[in-house]
Write an enzyme that holds these catalytic residues in place. Sequence first.
Site, mmCIF file in Angstrom:
data_model
loop_
_atom_site.group_PDB
_atom_site.id
_atom_site.type_symbol
_atom_site.label_atom_id
_atom_site.label_comp_id
_atom_site.label_asym_id
_atom_site.label_seq_id
_atom_site.Cartn_x
_atom_site.Cartn_y
_atom_site.Cartn_z
ATOM 1 N N LYS A 69 0.828 -1.206 0.000
ATOM 2 C CA LYS A 69 0.000 0.000 0.000
ATOM 3 C C LYS A 69 0.867 1.263 0.000
ATOM 4 O O LYS A 69 2.080 1.189 0.263
ATOM 5 C CB LYS A 69 -0.918 -0.032 1.231
ATOM 6 C CG LYS A 69 -1.930 -1.201 1.225
ATOM 7 C CD LYS A 69 -2.855 -1.114 2.441
ATOM 8 C CE LYS A 69 -3.847 -2.272 2.469
ATOM 9 N NZ LYS A 69 -4.797 -2.167 3.611
ATOM 10 N N TYR A 127 -12.328 -2.795 -3.571
ATOM 11 C CA TYR A 127 -12.840 -2.843 -2.197
ATOM 12 C C TYR A 127 -14.369 -2.790 -2.134
ATOM 13 O O TYR A 127 -14.929 -2.368 -1.120
ATOM 14 C CB TYR A 127 -12.231 -1.708 -1.380
ATOM 15 C CG TYR A 127 -10.816 -1.981 -0.896
ATOM 16 C CD1 TYR A 127 -10.501 -3.130 -0.167
ATOM 17 C CD2 TYR A 127 -9.782 -1.069 -1.141
ATOM 18 C CE1 TYR A 127 -9.206 -3.372 0.279
ATOM 19 C CE2 TYR A 127 -8.486 -1.303 -0.678
ATOM 20 C CZ TYR A 127 -8.206 -2.458 0.036
ATOM 21 O OH TYR A 127 -6.932 -2.694 0.499
ATOM 22 N N PHE A 151 -15.169 2.614 7.805
ATOM 23 C CA PHE A 151 -13.789 2.897 7.419
ATOM 24 C C PHE A 151 -13.603 3.003 5.905
ATOM 25 O O PHE A 151 -12.490 3.244 5.436
ATOM 26 C CB PHE A 151 -12.850 1.821 7.977
ATOM 27 C CG PHE A 151 -13.148 0.421 7.505
ATOM 28 C CD1 PHE A 151 -12.647 -0.051 6.299
ATOM 29 C CD2 PHE A 151 -13.942 -0.433 8.277
ATOM 30 C CE1 PHE A 151 -12.923 -1.345 5.869
ATOM 31 C CE2 PHE A 151 -14.214 -1.728 7.858
ATOM 32 C CZ PHE A 151 -13.707 -2.186 6.642
ATOM 33 N N ARG A 166 -1.432 -14.546 3.267
ATOM 34 C CA ARG A 166 -2.258 -14.034 4.371
ATOM 35 C C ARG A 166 -1.604 -14.334 5.716
ATOM 36 O O ARG A 166 -1.619 -13.510 6.621
ATOM 37 C CB ARG A 166 -3.659 -14.660 4.327
ATOM 38 C CG ARG A 166 -4.505 -14.270 3.141
ATOM 39 C CD ARG A 166 -5.038 -12.868 3.186
ATOM 40 N NE ARG A 166 -5.827 -12.566 4.339
ATOM 41 C CZ ARG A 166 -6.535 -11.429 4.473
ATOM 42 N NH1 ARG A 166 -6.539 -10.524 3.488
ATOM 43 N NH2 ARG A 166 -7.216 -11.193 5.550
ATOM 44 N N THR A 219 -5.437 -8.125 10.367
ATOM 45 C CA THR A 219 -5.752 -6.826 9.763
ATOM 46 C C THR A 219 -5.332 -5.674 10.674
ATOM 47 O O THR A 219 -4.789 -4.674 10.203
ATOM 48 C CB THR A 219 -7.265 -6.749 9.475
ATOM 49 O OG1 THR A 219 -7.618 -7.839 8.626
ATOM 50 C CG2 THR A 219 -7.630 -5.442 8.801
ATOM 51 N N ARG A 278 2.685 -7.236 9.259
ATOM 52 C CA ARG A 278 2.003 -6.190 10.029
ATOM 53 C C ARG A 278 2.453 -6.193 11.481
ATOM 54 O O ARG A 278 2.583 -5.136 12.106
ATOM 55 C CB ARG A 278 0.490 -6.386 9.918
ATOM 56 C CG ARG A 278 -0.066 -6.022 8.530
ATOM 57 C CD ARG A 278 -1.462 -6.583 8.342
ATOM 58 N NE ARG A 278 -2.127 -6.067 7.140
ATOM 59 C CZ ARG A 278 -3.256 -6.595 6.664
ATOM 60 N NH1 ARG A 278 -3.816 -7.638 7.270
ATOM 61 N NH2 ARG A 278 -3.815 -6.085 5.578
ATOM 62 N N ASN A 284 -1.685 -0.309 7.224
ATOM 63 C CA ASN A 284 -1.220 -1.653 7.613
ATOM 64 C C ASN A 284 -0.421 -2.334 6.498
ATOM 65 O O ASN A 284 -0.296 -3.554 6.447
ATOM 66 C CB ASN A 284 -2.383 -2.509 8.103
ATOM 67 C CG ASN A 284 -3.425 -2.758 7.034
ATOM 68 O OD1 ASN A 284 -3.296 -2.274 5.910
ATOM 69 N ND2 ASN A 284 -4.451 -3.520 7.361
ATOM 70 N N HIS A 305 -1.910 -5.505 1.224
ATOM 71 C CA HIS A 305 -3.147 -6.219 0.894
ATOM 72 C C HIS A 305 -2.771 -7.571 0.300
ATOM 73 O O HIS A 305 -1.837 -7.675 -0.498
ATOM 74 C CB HIS A 305 -3.976 -5.449 -0.146
ATOM 75 C CG HIS A 305 -5.066 -6.290 -0.733
ATOM 76 N ND1 HIS A 305 -6.273 -6.448 -0.122
ATOM 77 C CD2 HIS A 305 -5.095 -7.088 -1.846
ATOM 78 C CE1 HIS A 305 -7.021 -7.292 -0.836
ATOM 79 N NE2 HIS A 305 -6.326 -7.689 -1.889
ATOM 80 N N GLU A 323 -8.958 -10.414 -8.402
ATOM 81 C CA GLU A 323 -8.101 -9.248 -8.181
ATOM 82 C C GLU A 323 -6.929 -9.210 -9.161
ATOM 83 O O GLU A 323 -6.549 -8.132 -9.626
ATOM 84 C CB GLU A 323 -7.602 -9.247 -6.731
ATOM 85 C CG GLU A 323 -8.754 -9.002 -5.745
ATOM 86 C CD GLU A 323 -8.360 -9.156 -4.282
ATOM 87 O OE1 GLU A 323 -7.182 -9.489 -4.006
ATOM 88 O OE2 GLU A 323 -9.232 -8.944 -3.415
HETATM 89 P P1 IDP Z 1 -7.472 -7.317 5.132
HETATM 90 O O1 IDP Z 1 -6.670 -6.229 4.452
HETATM 91 O O2 IDP Z 1 -6.717 -7.933 6.268
HETATM 92 O O3 IDP Z 1 -8.020 -8.327 4.158
HETATM 93 P P2 IDP Z 1 -10.183 -6.266 5.274
HETATM 94 O O4 IDP Z 1 -11.165 -6.615 6.329
HETATM 95 O O5 IDP Z 1 -10.390 -6.809 3.892
HETATM 96 O O6 IDP Z 1 -8.729 -6.607 5.831
HETATM 97 O O7 IDP Z 1 -10.160 -4.673 5.200
HETATM 98 C C1 IDP Z 1 -9.491 -4.017 4.133
HETATM 99 C C2 IDP Z 1 -8.644 -2.909 4.703
HETATM 100 O O8 IDP Z 1 -9.515 -1.927 5.271
HETATM 101 C C3 IDP Z 1 -7.716 -3.305 5.833
HETATM 102 O O9 IDP Z 1 -6.474 -3.809 5.380
HETATM 103 C C4 IDP Z 1 -7.546 -2.008 6.590
HETATM 104 O O10 IDP Z 1 -6.568 -1.174 5.969
HETATM 105 C C5 IDP Z 1 -8.897 -1.353 6.426
HETATM 106 N N1 IDP Z 1 -9.763 -1.627 7.575
HETATM 107 C C6 IDP Z 1 -10.451 -2.761 7.845
HETATM 108 N N2 IDP Z 1 -11.146 -2.661 8.974
HETATM 109 C C7 IDP Z 1 -10.916 -1.414 9.450
HETATM 110 C C8 IDP Z 1 -11.343 -0.697 10.608
HETATM 111 O O11 IDP Z 1 -12.100 -1.188 11.455
HETATM 112 N N3 IDP Z 1 -10.857 0.580 10.754
HETATM 113 C C9 IDP Z 1 -10.014 1.164 9.858
HETATM 114 N N4 IDP Z 1 -9.587 0.517 8.752
HETATM 115 C C10 IDP Z 1 -10.021 -0.749 8.553
HETATM 116 MG MG MG Z 2 -9.439 -8.087 2.659
#
Ligand code: IDP
Ligand code: MG
Length: 143
Positions: free
Chosen positions: A12, A52, A60, A89, A95, A106, A116, A119, A130
Amino acid sequence: MPVQETTLVICKPDAVARGLVGEILGRLERRGLVLVRAELRSIDAGTAAAHYAEHEGKPFYQGLIEHITSGPALLAVVGGHSGTWRVVRQMMGATNPAEAAPGTIRGDLALTMTENLIHGSDSAASAEREVALFFPGLPSAGR
Ligand code: IDP
Ligand code: MG
């Protein structure tokens, strides 16, 4: 070992800005995964929304789209033997970096949910979708 399966990885914009692309891709390579394709690219709003789509309407969402489009990201198609998306993963960690295990990308290198670093596709179907979204025309591995 031939690439049997590919998955999408995005370093990212925070990873690019912090100079951590080499560290992140290096970890994946040392594990034995291979780079099939990689490109530094600023993700446009439309592609970010498509990528997304599952998160649209969540609190968020706007911050997520703003961050992922905020500057260049390193898009990579990463290949492996099998279960490649799952290996990535596991190496990414949870996350929320505050909950990510030490030894994960992370857990070692990040602190906040938005920034973080990485992706990774979360299923074989997501990986296929994707990779096709970011690299249309790239032949799927193993077929
Ligand atoms: P992932 O990246 O681990 O697959 P996802 O649930 O798909 O996580 O969420 C996509 C991205 O959205 C996360 O990597 C993170 O940057 C952001 N995100 C997810 N949940 C939250 C939250 O509760 N607060 C702020 N950002 C979030
Ligand atoms: Mg995800």
